[in-house]
Scaffold this motif. Structure first.
Motif, PDB file in Angstrom:
ATOM      1  N   LEU A  13       0.880  -1.122  -0.122  1.00 45.96           N
ATOM      2  CA  LEU A  13      -0.012  -0.267  -0.070  1.00 45.96           C
ATOM      3  C   LEU A  13       0.951   1.564  -0.106  1.00 45.96           C
ATOM      4  CD1 LEU A  13      -2.669  -1.291   2.677  1.00 45.96           C
ATOM      5  CD2 LEU A  13      -2.760  -0.690  -0.376  1.00 45.96           C
ATOM      6  N   ALA A  14       1.732   1.692   0.612  1.00 45.80           N
ATOM      7  CA  ALA A  14       2.761   2.282   0.187  1.00 45.80           C
ATOM      8  C   ALA A  14       3.922   2.616  -0.577  1.00 45.80           C
ATOM      9  CB  ALA A  14       4.165   2.270   1.429  1.00 45.80           C
ATOM     10  N   HIS A  15       3.638   1.443  -1.653  1.00 47.24           N
ATOM     11  CA  HIS A  15       3.790   1.237  -3.143  1.00 47.24           C
ATOM     12  C   HIS A  15       3.064   2.198  -4.360  1.00 47.24           C
ATOM     13  CE1 HIS A  15       6.352   0.167  -6.560  1.00 47.24           C
ATOM     14  NE2 HIS A  15       5.339  -0.253  -7.124  1.00 47.24           N
ATOM     15  N   ASN A  16       1.536   1.713  -3.007  1.00 44.29           N
ATOM     16  CA  ASN A  16       0.632   2.266  -4.575  1.00 44.29           C
ATOM     17  C   ASN A  16       0.431   3.727  -4.164  1.00 44.29           C
ATOM     18  OD1 ASN A  16       0.224  -0.242  -5.948  1.00 44.29           O
ATOM     19  ND2 ASN A  16      -1.149  -0.580  -4.649  1.00 44.29           N
ATOM     20  N   GLY A  17       0.825   4.094  -2.653  1.00 50.40           N
ATOM     21  CA  GLY A  17       0.776   6.078  -2.116  1.00 50.40           C
ATOM     22  C   GLY A  17       0.221   5.799  -1.647  1.00 50.40           C
ATOM     23  N   SER A  43      -7.298   6.712  -2.364  1.00 46.09           N
ATOM     24  CA  SER A  43      -6.780   5.714  -3.837  1.00 46.09           C
ATOM     25  C   SER A  43      -5.810   5.325  -4.238  1.00 46.09           C
ATOM     26  CB  SER A  43      -8.567   6.102  -4.462  1.00 46.09           C
ATOM     27  OG  SER A  43      -8.682   6.621  -4.728  1.00 46.09           O
ATOM     28  N   GLU A  44      -5.615   3.962  -5.132  1.00 44.58           N
ATOM     29  CA  GLU A  44      -4.292   3.936  -5.886  1.00 44.58           C
ATOM     30  C   GLU A  44      -4.331   5.309  -6.393  1.00 44.58           C
ATOM     31  OE1 GLU A  44      -6.292   1.894  -4.768  1.00 44.58           O
ATOM     32  OE2 GLU A  44      -4.384  -0.159  -4.491  1.00 44.58           O
ATOM     33  N   LEU A  45      -5.213   6.065  -7.576  1.00 41.09           N
ATOM     34  CA  LEU A  45      -5.520   7.501  -8.031  1.00 41.09           C
ATOM     35  C   LEU A  45      -5.003   7.973  -7.302  1.00 41.09           C
ATOM     36  CD1 LEU A  45      -5.838   8.341 -10.657  1.00 41.09           C
ATOM     37  CD2 LEU A  45      -8.128   8.391 -10.261  1.00 41.09           C
ATOM     38  N   ALA A  46      -5.578   8.599  -6.315  1.00 42.10           N
ATOM     39  CA  ALA A  46      -4.919   9.948  -5.269  1.00 42.10           C
ATOM     40  C   ALA A  46      -3.147   9.537  -5.028  1.00 42.10           C
ATOM     41  CB  ALA A  46      -5.645   9.805  -3.718  1.00 42.10           C
ATOM     42  N   GLY A  47      -3.069   8.390  -4.439  1.00 43.68           N
ATOM     43  CA  GLY A  47      -1.819   8.770  -4.294  1.00 43.68           C
ATOM     44  C   GLY A  47      -0.722   8.765  -5.935  1.00 43.68           C
ATOM     45  N   VAL A  48      -0.857   8.302  -6.615  1.00 40.54           N
ATOM     46  CA  VAL A  48      -1.027   8.953  -8.031  1.00 40.54           C
ATOM     47  C   VAL A  48      -0.872  10.604  -7.782  1.00 40.54           C
ATOM     48  CG1 VAL A  48      -0.604   8.535 -10.306  1.00 40.54           C
ATOM     49  CG2 VAL A  48      -0.932   6.963  -8.945  1.00 40.54           C
ATOM     50  N   MET A  49      -1.963  10.576  -8.103  1.00 41.44           N
ATOM     51  CA  MET A  49      -2.231  12.526  -7.921  1.00 41.44           C
ATOM     52  C   MET A  49      -0.629  13.104  -7.118  1.00 41.44           C
ATOM     53  SD  MET A  49      -4.382  13.024 -10.675  1.00 41.44           S
ATOM     54  CE  MET A  49      -5.510  14.190 -10.111  1.00 41.44           C
ATOM     55  N   HIS A  50      -1.127  12.724  -6.013  1.00 38.54           N
ATOM     56  CA  HIS A  50       0.086  13.396  -5.055  1.00 38.54           C
ATOM     57  C   HIS A  50       1.202  13.259  -5.080  1.00 38.54           C
ATOM     58  CE1 HIS A  50       1.512  14.051  -0.637  1.00 38.54           C
ATOM     59  NE2 HIS A  50       1.493  14.937  -1.606  1.00 38.54           N
ATOM     60  N   ARG A  51       1.712  11.951  -6.281  1.00 39.18           N
ATOM     61  CA  ARG A  51       2.782  12.270  -6.403  1.00 39.18           C
ATOM     62  C   ARG A  51       3.052  12.956  -7.329  1.00 39.18           C
ATOM     63  NH1 ARG A  51       2.143   6.020  -5.123  1.00 39.18           N
ATOM     64  NH2 ARG A  51       1.717   5.775  -7.331  1.00 39.18           N
ATOM     65  N   ARG A  52       2.510  12.683  -8.560  1.00 37.68           N
ATOM     66  CA  ARG A  52       2.279  13.397 -10.299  1.00 37.68           C
ATOM     67  C   ARG A  52       2.892  15.218  -9.410  1.00 37.68           C
ATOM     68  NH1 ARG A  52       3.034  15.947 -13.333  1.00 37.68           N
ATOM     69  NH2 ARG A  52       2.002  16.273 -15.619  1.00 37.68           N
ATOM     70  N   PHE A  53       2.110  15.772  -8.325  1.00 37.41           N
ATOM     71  CA  PHE A  53       1.836  17.169  -8.833  1.00 37.41           C
ATOM     72  C   PHE A  53       2.690  17.759  -7.876  1.00 37.41           C
ATOM     73  CE2 PHE A  53      -1.866  16.470 -11.647  1.00 37.41           C
ATOM     74  CZ  PHE A  53      -1.194  16.716 -12.767  1.00 37.41           C
TER      75      PHE A  53
END
Length: 227
Positions: free
Chosen positions: A58-62, A78-88
């Protein structure tokens, strides 16, 4: 929602699903520290290695943030929220403020026309909580309270797509608020959100949109003036 013991195969996947459910349900809010590894082992009835594997996944998925010496914290819903956080995470703060301004103004305008009595009660509660957090001087508590109020305004738009998008940007929003107020709450960084809630209550879409569109820039400008 209480954790249940897991006794079937693919234990790690099942533990991942249970931890994800705790996060998605709000039982473990973003920013909160999850139970320690020994506590999870006892609650779930699985081996330490299984818990460790699930947490790392889950840490890997953000969704989780493992902080050595401090604990493991919820980073996203959520995974998408984690991706968005890392992306921006390294985006231009001014660009983030512009995006927030556009989304929050649109949501506030819709909320003024669609809010229910329950929405208004929720906004009143969260507005009061935000003010108490500010008066306490605890910057992180204020960040959480402010972001929650903005989320409630978006939810009052009753536009599921807009609310979902804003939720996935939750980490970005909190970072924006955190950067805007700084580590120490200063009087010049405070913004009155009561006018926004009043405009939504009055059904004044133009005024609600105007109030909401200005908020992402206000405390940031105050912080820049101090530099």
């Amino acid at each position: 929602m209480s954790l249940t013991s897991t006794r079937r195969s693919a234990l790690a996947d099942q533990v991942i699903a249970q931890l994800r459910a705790q996060i998605a349900s709000g039982e473990w809010p973003v920013g909160s520290r999850i139970p320690t590894e020994p506590e999870l082992v006892e609650q779930l009835g699985v081996a330490r290695n299984t818990v460790r594997e699930a947490v790392r996944a889950l840490a890997h998925n953000g969704l989780l943030d493992i902080r050595q010496g401090s604990g493991t914290y919820v980073a996203a819903t959520s995974e998408l929220a984690g991706v968005m956080h890392r992306r921006f995470a390294d985006a231009d703060p001014g660009h983030v403020a512009e995006l927030r301004s556009a989304l929050e103004a649109a949501a506030a305008r819709l909320a003024a026309g669609r809010r229910t009595a329950q929405d208004l009660r929720q906004l009143d509660v969260l507005l009061e909580r935000r003010e108490r957090a500010w008066e306490s001087g605890a910057a992180e508590a204020f960040v959480a309270a402010d972001a929650t109020l903005h989320m409630a305004v978006v939810a009052a738009s009753h536009n599921d797509v807009l609310a979902g998008l804003y939720a996935d940007l939750g980490g970005v929003v909190r970072d924006s608020v955190r950067a805007g107020v700084g580590e120490v709450l200063r009087p010049e960084a405070h913004q009155d959100h009561a006018r926004l809630v009043a405009a939504i209550r009055a059904g004044d879409g133009d005024r609600a949109a105007a109030e909401a569109s200005a908020h992402p820039f206000g405390c940031r400008l105050a912080l820049l003036e101090q530099e």
